[in-house]
Design an enzyme around this catalytic site. Structure first.
Site, PDB file in Angstrom:
ATOM      1  N   ASP A 216     -24.547  96.945  84.814  1.00  0.00           N
ATOM      2  CA  ASP A 216     -24.137  98.189  84.885  1.00  0.00           C
ATOM      3  C   ASP A 216     -23.485  98.011  86.442  1.00  0.00           C
ATOM      4  O   ASP A 216     -24.521  97.874  87.417  1.00  0.00           O
ATOM      5  CB  ASP A 216     -25.026  99.316  84.823  1.00  0.00           C
ATOM      6  CG  ASP A 216     -24.266 100.500  85.258  1.00  0.00           C
ATOM      7  OD1 ASP A 216     -23.351 100.608  86.206  1.00  0.00           O
ATOM      8  OD2 ASP A 216     -24.681 101.483  84.402  1.00  0.00           O
ATOM      9  N   HIS A 217     -22.045  97.888  86.577  1.00  0.00           N
ATOM     10  CA  HIS A 217     -21.830  97.282  88.092  1.00  0.00           C
ATOM     11  C   HIS A 217     -21.973  98.379  89.148  1.00  0.00           C
ATOM     12  O   HIS A 217     -22.010  97.878  90.249  1.00  0.00           O
ATOM     13  CB  HIS A 217     -20.164  96.981  88.004  1.00  0.00           C
ATOM     14  CG  HIS A 217     -19.297  97.853  88.132  1.00  0.00           C
ATOM     15  ND1 HIS A 217     -18.980  98.782  86.816  1.00  0.00           N
ATOM     16  CD2 HIS A 217     -18.707  98.454  88.914  1.00  0.00           C
ATOM     17  CE1 HIS A 217     -18.271  99.613  87.259  1.00  0.00           C
ATOM     18  NE2 HIS A 217     -17.705  99.525  88.568  1.00  0.00           N
ATOM     19  N   HIS A 279     -23.084 104.315  83.985  1.00  0.00           N
ATOM     20  CA  HIS A 279     -23.156 104.721  85.362  1.00  0.00           C
ATOM     21  C   HIS A 279     -23.632 106.074  86.035  1.00  0.00           C
ATOM     22  O   HIS A 279     -24.445 106.123  87.238  1.00  0.00           O
ATOM     23  CB  HIS A 279     -21.711 104.612  85.946  1.00  0.00           C
ATOM     24  CG  HIS A 279     -20.841 103.443  85.594  1.00  0.00           C
ATOM     25  ND1 HIS A 279     -21.621 102.204  85.434  1.00  0.00           N
ATOM     26  CD2 HIS A 279     -19.311 103.292  85.362  1.00  0.00           C
ATOM     27  CE1 HIS A 279     -20.650 101.337  84.917  1.00  0.00           C
ATOM     28  NE2 HIS A 279     -19.231 102.050  84.954  1.00  0.00           N
TER      29      HIS A 279
HETATM   30  C1  BG6 Z   1     -16.118 100.969  84.245  1.00  0.00           C
HETATM   31  C2  BG6 Z   1     -15.425 102.034  83.159  1.00  0.00           C
HETATM   32  O1  BG6 Z   1     -17.241 100.785  83.820  1.00  0.00           O
HETATM   33  O2  BG6 Z   1     -16.127 101.734  85.537  1.00  0.00           O
HETATM   34  C3  BG6 Z   1     -13.936 102.213  83.612  1.00  0.00           C
HETATM   35  O3  BG6 Z   1     -15.380 100.982  81.983  1.00  0.00           O
HETATM   36  C4  BG6 Z   1     -14.022 102.781  85.079  1.00  0.00           C
HETATM   37  O4  BG6 Z   1     -13.354 103.302  82.971  1.00  0.00           O
HETATM   38  C5  BG6 Z   1     -14.875 101.785  86.144  1.00  0.00           C
HETATM   39  O5  BG6 Z   1     -12.674 102.906  85.524  1.00  0.00           O
HETATM   40  C6  BG6 Z   1     -14.912 102.563  87.454  1.00  0.00           C
HETATM   41  O6  BG6 Z   1     -15.451 101.595  88.159  1.00  0.00           O
HETATM   42  P1  BG6 Z   1     -15.263 101.703  89.873  1.00  0.00           P
HETATM   43  O7  BG6 Z   1     -16.066 100.589  90.474  1.00  0.00           O
HETATM   44  O8  BG6 Z   1     -14.005 101.628  90.140  1.00  0.00           O
HETATM   45  O9  BG6 Z   1     -15.877 103.232  90.232  1.00  0.00           O
END
Ligand code: BG6
Length: 531
Positions: A216-217, A279
């Site tokens: 989960d980045h 997230h």
């Molecule tokens: C991803 C989603 O996990 O996270 C995307 O699939 C979203 O839809 C993105 O745009 C948002 O990540 P960040 O790091 O730009 O907030």
């Protein structure tokens, strides 16, 4: 702050015996553990994720000296590419996204990239991979340590994992090798509770949970990791971090981007599966969980799961009062006209997929009983803004009532995840001049101005952790399943009912029904981008 590079054994040595005067305790804590000799096998190597995130993350680790010299990456995919072509793709991606891209700086990394193509359903593909691994292992002196990274659409996870098992590449029965063979999976992990459980079962036939890294980045973001430091490395916050002092918490992930080029995935997923299930609930868990015993992977993950389990299930008959969905219509963002979701290329013109969610969650435990957690996420909103705002209760009694100051604004603590990463705390103070003149001030900490650096990309952290074998920032099987257990009944109810999401114009801040959800409790959403 200086950053040392120390290997695992080196770290132990420094920590246990040889603390030379030049190596401070802080240096030891801040030292990164460098990767041991490793192979990374990327399935989906010709895709966007590999190009934009993995190769770019890996080159940064390489330049920081954190990737072992005994390293190689074997790209695998359906597309017929040669190793030379993968190297060209990598070179271009690195040039577009990295600094210091001189041949000298990047050549050894580029020369460690290889590619093999094949059909994911064909057992002979995996036999080829096995042969290739043996050959490259000898060449690069990497002896058995391998990270299999699935950068492919999730429907392929089961197939690839099964074949890795059949080809003897996952080695679940040999504890020694098992520790050195890892599997990395991108989200979404399942589309419902049932599909997540099925997927977990399939994967466990070939890989033990200790080998699995579910990404989960958000957990790789510095500011998200800092929630733990902020809460548990300071004395002053924890005593007030509960229902006695906190009035409510708002968690926001607002984006200006639309569905982009991901129509076929997004139209099946929607905001609840795409962002809320992972997230948002992860951030909620970190901000609300009990203190873990230690910063060990399972201690942290145990507390997150316990918290997620305490979220009160949604009452399905009253969903509209506690969870609201929206879909963006045409509008304008930063002065630019944009089409509505249903007009986006590849989206079903009748689509009922939500691009916005606002929800109110309650946590049934001693710490949080009665404190509402308001969560919202949306695409094509007016501002990009991810933050957690904790609003404290008002003072119990105003002694300034005779001066007309009866209703004192609450203190608000904001953890700004992105952009303008930082932390701020609002408080009341006397203004110079008139005797009872007061205003709300902000104590503000900004990462950029204090540390003077751009935030490292989340993937650098996560890739390094997979390679060194630290699972703290990865979601565990029970974590994923408990999140789906909460949300699957909602998804099923929405699927059954005929109602479409409410439309909001692209570029707006919110919409009526999302506002009512919080305003009916006598509170307001924070304005996107502050205050
Ligand atoms: C991803 C989603 O996990 O996270 C995307 O699939 C979203 O839809 C993105 O745009 C948002 O990540 P960040 O790091 O730009 O907030």
């Amino acid at each position: 702050m200086s950053r040392l590079k120390i290997s695992r054994s080196g770290l132990r040595k420094v920590a246990m015996q040889e603390i030379r005067p030049s190596v401070t305790q802080r240096d030891i804590i801040c030292a990164e553990i460098a990767a041991p000799p490793t192979a990374i096998v990327v399935f989906g190597a010709s895709g966007d994720l590999t190009r934009r995130k993995l190769l770019v993350g890996l080159i940064e680790l390489f330049k920081r000296g954190l990737l072992n010299e005994r390293f190689y990456l074997l790209g695998c995919g359906r597309k017929k590419l040669t190793s030379k072509q993968l190297r060209q793709i990598a070179q271009q991606a690195i040039q577009e996204n990295s600094t210091d891209t001189s041949a000298k700086a990047i050549a050894p990394f580029i020369n460690s990239l290889y590619y093999v193509s094949g059909d994911y359903n064909d057992a002979s593909f995996y036999e080829n991979i096995k042969i290739k691994l043996a050959e490259l292992g000898k060449k690069h002196k990497v002896d058995g340590a391998v990270v299999f990274y699935l950068a492919v659409p999730p429907f392929l996870y089961g197939t690839i994992v099964k074949h890795l098992g059949s080809a003897g590449l996952s080695c679940p029965d040999e504890p020694d090798s098992r520790q050195r063979v890892r599997l990395v999976l991108e989200k979404p992990f399942g589309f419902s509770l049932q599909s997540a459980v099925e997927l977990n079962n399939k994967i466990h036939r070939c890989f033990d949970e200790s080998q699995i890294y579910r990404i989960d980045h958000y957990l790789g973001k510095e500011t998200v990791q800092n929630i733990l430091m902020f809460r548990f490395a300071n004395t002053i916050f924890e005593p007030v971090w509960n229902r006695n002092y906190i009035d409510g918490v708002q968690i926001t992930i607002a984006e200006t981007i639309g569905v982009e080029h991901r129509a076929s995935y997004y139209d099946k997923a929607g905001a609840l599966r795409d962002i809320f299930q992972n997230h948002m609930l992860q951030m909620l868990a970190l901000v609300a969980m009990e203190p873990p015993i230690s910063f060990e992977a399972d201690h942290v993950r145990d507390e997150k799961v316990k918290l997620l389990r305490s979220i009160r299930p949604f009452k399905l008959g009253e969903l509209d009062d506690v969870i609201v969905r929206g879909q963006y219509g045409p509008g304008s963002i930063n002065g630019r006209e944009v089409v509505g979701y249903r007009e986006e290329p590849g989206i079903n013109p009748e689509s009922r997929t939500e691009t916005f969610i606002a929800a109110k969650l309650l946590i049934d435990n001693w710490r949080w009983k009665g404190v509402p957690f308001y969560l919202r996420t949306g695409k094509r909103l007016a501002r990009k803004n991810t933050e957690i705002a904790i609003t404290f209760k008002q003072v119990p009694h105003s002694m300034f009532i005779s001066a007309g100051l009866g209703d004192m604004p609450s203190n608000v603590l904001v953890l700004r995840i992105q952009p303008q990463e930082g932390i701020s705390l609002s408080f009341q103070a006397k203004q110079p001049g008139s005797k009872a003149c007061m205003s709300t001030l902000n104590m503000n900490f900004s990462y950029k101005s204090v540390f003077g650096v751009e935030m490292p990309e989340a993937y650098q952290r996560l890739l390094l952790d997979c390679v060194v074998g630290d699972q703290t920032l990865f979601t565990r099987e029970d974590d994923v399943e408990v999140a789906w257990r909460l949300l699957t009944p909602v998804l099923e109810t929405w699927q059954k009912d005929d109602a479409a999401p409410y439309e909001y114009p692209a570029g707006s801040y919110s919409f009526g029904q999302a506002d009512s959800l919080i305003e009916s409790d006598g509170r307001k959403w924070r304005k996107l981008g502050g205050a």
